[in-house]
Scaffold this active site. Structure first.
Site, short mmCIF file in Angstrom:
data_model
loop_
_atom_site.label_atom_id
_atom_site.label_comp_id
_atom_site.label_asym_id
_atom_site.label_seq_id
_atom_site.Cartn_x
_atom_site.Cartn_y
_atom_site.Cartn_z
CG ASP A 13 -1.87 -1.19 1.21
OD1 ASP A 13 -2.19 -1.71 0.11
OD2 ASP A 13 -2.25 -1.64 2.30
CE LYS A 16 2.38 -2.42 -4.31
NZ LYS A 16 2.12 -2.05 -2.92
N GLY A 40 -4.52 -4.32 -3.82
CA GLY A 40 -5.51 -3.29 -4.12
C GLY A 40 -4.73 -2.05 -4.50
CG HIS A 41 -1.95 -2.03 -7.00
ND1 HIS A 41 -1.00 -2.54 -7.84
CD2 HIS A 41 -1.70 -2.59 -5.79
CE1 HIS A 41 -0.22 -3.37 -7.17
NE2 HIS A 41 -0.63 -3.43 -5.93
CD GLN A 220 0.81 -8.93 -2.55
OE1 GLN A 220 1.50 -9.60 -3.29
NE2 GLN A 220 -0.44 -8.62 -2.85
P1 GDP Z 1 -0.76 0.32 -3.54
O1 GDP Z 1 -1.33 -0.96 -3.07
O2 GDP Z 1 0.70 0.42 -3.29
O3 GDP Z 1 -1.11 0.65 -4.96
O4 GDP Z 1 -1.42 1.45 -2.62
P2 GDP Z 1 -2.99 1.57 -2.21
O5 GDP Z 1 -3.72 2.07 -3.39
O6 GDP Z 1 -3.46 0.33 -1.56
O7 GDP Z 1 -2.90 2.63 -1.06
C1 GDP Z 1 -2.38 3.90 -1.26
C2 GDP Z 1 -3.46 4.92 -0.90
O8 GDP Z 1 -2.90 6.20 -0.80
C3 GDP Z 1 -4.55 5.04 -1.95
O9 GDP Z 1 -5.73 5.42 -1.33
C4 GDP Z 1 -4.02 6.18 -2.84
O10 GDP Z 1 -5.06 6.87 -3.51
C5 GDP Z 1 -3.39 7.06 -1.82
N1 GDP Z 1 -2.22 7.82 -2.25
C6 GDP Z 1 -1.23 7.46 -3.11
N2 GDP Z 1 -0.27 8.42 -3.14
C7 GDP Z 1 -0.67 9.38 -2.28
C8 GDP Z 1 -0.10 10.62 -1.84
O11 GDP Z 1 0.99 11.02 -2.24
N3 GDP Z 1 -0.81 11.33 -0.93
C9 GDP Z 1 -2.01 10.92 -0.43
N4 GDP Z 1 -2.62 11.67 0.46
N5 GDP Z 1 -2.58 9.76 -0.82
C10 GDP Z 1 -1.90 9.01 -1.72
P1 IMO Z 2 -0.89 -4.19 -2.26
O1 IMO Z 2 -0.42 -4.72 -3.58
C1 IMO Z 2 -1.00 -4.62 2.05
C2 IMO Z 2 -1.10 -8.67 3.64
C3 IMO Z 2 -2.36 -9.15 4.34
C4 IMO Z 2 -1.78 -10.15 5.33
C5 IMO Z 2 -0.64 -10.77 4.54
C6 IMO Z 2 -1.01 -12.08 3.86
O2 IMO Z 2 -2.18 -3.48 -2.33
O3 IMO Z 2 0.19 -3.40 -1.60
P2 IMO Z 2 -2.54 -12.80 1.83
O4 IMO Z 2 -3.91 -12.37 1.43
O5 IMO Z 2 -1.49 -12.50 0.81
O6 IMO Z 2 -2.49 -14.20 2.30
O7 IMO Z 2 -2.21 -11.90 3.12
O8 IMO Z 2 -0.27 -9.83 3.55
N1 IMO Z 2 -1.30 -8.18 2.28
C7 IMO Z 2 -1.22 -6.89 1.95
N2 IMO Z 2 -1.05 -5.79 2.71
N3 IMO Z 2 -1.09 -4.50 0.72
C8 IMO Z 2 -1.23 -5.59 -0.06
O9 IMO Z 2 -1.19 -5.53 -1.41
C9 IMO Z 2 -1.35 -6.86 0.55
N4 IMO Z 2 -1.54 -8.11 0.10
C10 IMO Z 2 -1.49 -8.92 1.16
O10 IMO Z 2 -3.01 -8.09 4.97
O11 IMO Z 2 -1.22 -9.45 6.41
MG MG Z 3 -2.89 -1.65 -1.83
#
Ligand code: GDP
Ligand code: IMO
Ligand code: MG
Length: 419
Positions: A13, A16, A40-41, A220
């Protein structure tokens, strides 16, 4: 040409999806190499906010090929929902997406096994997203799995039934009540058959030979890697740079830039060690200001200060050549900010990330002055407040790798690319 890689340096998270979407125009191909719908991207552009789980984050840029590589695990029921969502936004999925025949399939019973095994673990549960990831990779390494290309075979249903029966046998050890919901799975399989399945290793290597630019998108983060993460509180794939080679069929000599992405602080969702975690009002403030709730599960993310010990370790494992820092804006209203620069383990200071993280580890912090101003409208590095520049430059100096992108908001436009 070589393949550039963008991957997470923390517990996932890191942002990415957002950054891949920003830099995709410089590439011809964007490819996912591991993970599955546990990811979840989130992407934000124009008035659109969307979360992708299996589909690469380059899908919204026209004329760019997106590939789901062999290292990925696919749930047909989930991926077709993603297709429907993005088609409504005008994406020609069939033209822009290629799926590796060698990617593995997540069956409904994989999800049940995930749930049963987590329930059996009780207090020591991983905190899995319960998408069936672990059991699917277990079947892959155990040589029982079903691969995506098999859905095109006439006897796919028999192959499915065989594996399902093995799962039913396996599930007998758990006192776990379940019902197998198969309708969405088979509807997904049916719909999936109309998409393009390829041996993606050939597509990618040919593209590289033709001087095309390829970006591998991690899911991840490094600290969730099956080998180098905080085992057993990890996911079941190699999230690190080496995973690109096995997850896409790219030779190590064909890896180019490695973009390592990290938040200006830390989060983790699910169980497991987190040395700089804040279980106080400061942690709560990070969570609310940063909207730190899982993009896949909606669970509140645990929050804490940036951890340089962990970050240095991740940079080492991945051979990171450029850093990307996200969510600096979340710290806009913090008077004081901390960075963990060392750990104290049983009274001894160390800068090495220990293989066993436990409660005897105490982070040693360095204090930084907050900038106390909104940065989301700033578009050039030189305009950033001096306190933030000091924060960034300290990280660069400690790690020895430049921070090339600073993300100051969730939107595509809220991105500072340093020249
Ligand atoms: P990922 O899994 O690495 O793609 O990240 P996620 O999408 O799960 O979580 C990142 C969260 O932060 C999402 O809600 C994005 O919209 C948000 N986000 C990404 N970059 C920024 C930033 O620079 N500032 C803020 N405030 N939110 C951001
Ligand atoms: P993105 O790509 C954050 C965490 C889960 C759990 C552990 C194992 O959005 O960054 P799993 O479902 O793989 O068996 O879970 O890894 N986890 C993540 N945490 N971002 C993710 O993906 C994750 N994918 C799995 O919360 O702790
Ligand atoms: Mg994510």
């Amino acid at each position: 040409m070589k393949t550039d890689v963008l991957l997470g340096l923390q517990w996932g998270d890191e942002g990415k999806g957002k950054v891949v979407d920003v830099i995709t125009p410089a590439y011809d191909i964007v490819a996912r190499f591991q993970g599955g719908p546990n990811a979840g991207h989130s992407l934000e552009f124009d008035d659109i906010e969307i979360v992708l789980h299996t589909i690469p984050s380059g899908i919204f840029r026209k004329n760019i090929t997106n590939i789901i590589g062999n290292g990925v695990v696919i749930d047909p029921a989930i991926i077709v929902q993603e297709f429907e969502k993005i088609k409504k936004l005008g994406v020609d999925v069939n033209r822009q997406l290629l799926i590796s025949k060698k990617a593995h399939l997540i069956l409904p019973t994989h999800r049940i096994i995930d749930a049963a095994s987590e329930a059996a673990k009780g207090k020591t549960k991983i905190g899995s997203t319960l998408k069936g990831i672990g059991p699917t990779y277990m079947d892959k390494t155990g040589r029982n799995g079903l691969r995506a290309g098999e859905i095109l075979e006439p006897d796919f249903t028999e192959r499915y039934e065989l594996l399902k029966q093995k799962h039913i046998e396996y599930l007998k050890q758990f006192s776990f009540n379940y019902t197998i919901y198969e309708a969405d799975f088979f509807a997904g399989v049916e719909a999936l058959r109309t998409y393009k399945f390829v041996d993606s290793e050939f597509v990618i290597n040919k593209a590289l030979a033709d001087n095309k630019k390829v970006l591998a998108e991690g899911a991840q983060g490094t600290l969730l890697d099956i080998d180098f993460g905080t085992y057993p509180y990890v996911t079941s794939s190699n999230t690190v740079c080496a995973g690109v080679c096995t997850g896409l069929g790219i030779a190590p000599s064909k890896i180019g830039e490695v973009f390592g992405i990290f938040k200006a602080y830390c989060t983790r969702v699910g169980s497991g060690p987190f040395p700089t975690e804040l279980n106080d009002s400061m942690g709560e403030k990070l969570r609310t200001t940063g909207h730190e709730f899982g993009a896949t599960t909606g669970r509140p993310r645990r929050t804490g200060w940036l951890d340089l010990v962990a970050l240095k370790y991740s940079v080492m494992i991945n051979g990171v050549t450029q850093l990307i820092m996200t969510k600096a804006d979340v710290l806009d209203s913090f008077e004081n900010i901390k960075i963990a620069v060392k750990y104290e383990v049983n009274g001894v200071e160390t800068e090495d990330f220990p293989s066993e993280l436990n409660s005897t580890i105490k982070p040693v912090y360095r204090d930084f002055k907050g900038w106390n101003t909104s940065i989301s409208n700033i578009s050039t590095y030189s305009r950033l407040p001096s306190e933030l520049k000091a924060y960034i430059e300290f990280i660069e100096k400690e790690i020895g790798v430049p921070v090339k992108i600073v993300s100051v908001g969730p939107n595509r436009n809220e991105t500072i690319i340093r020249q």
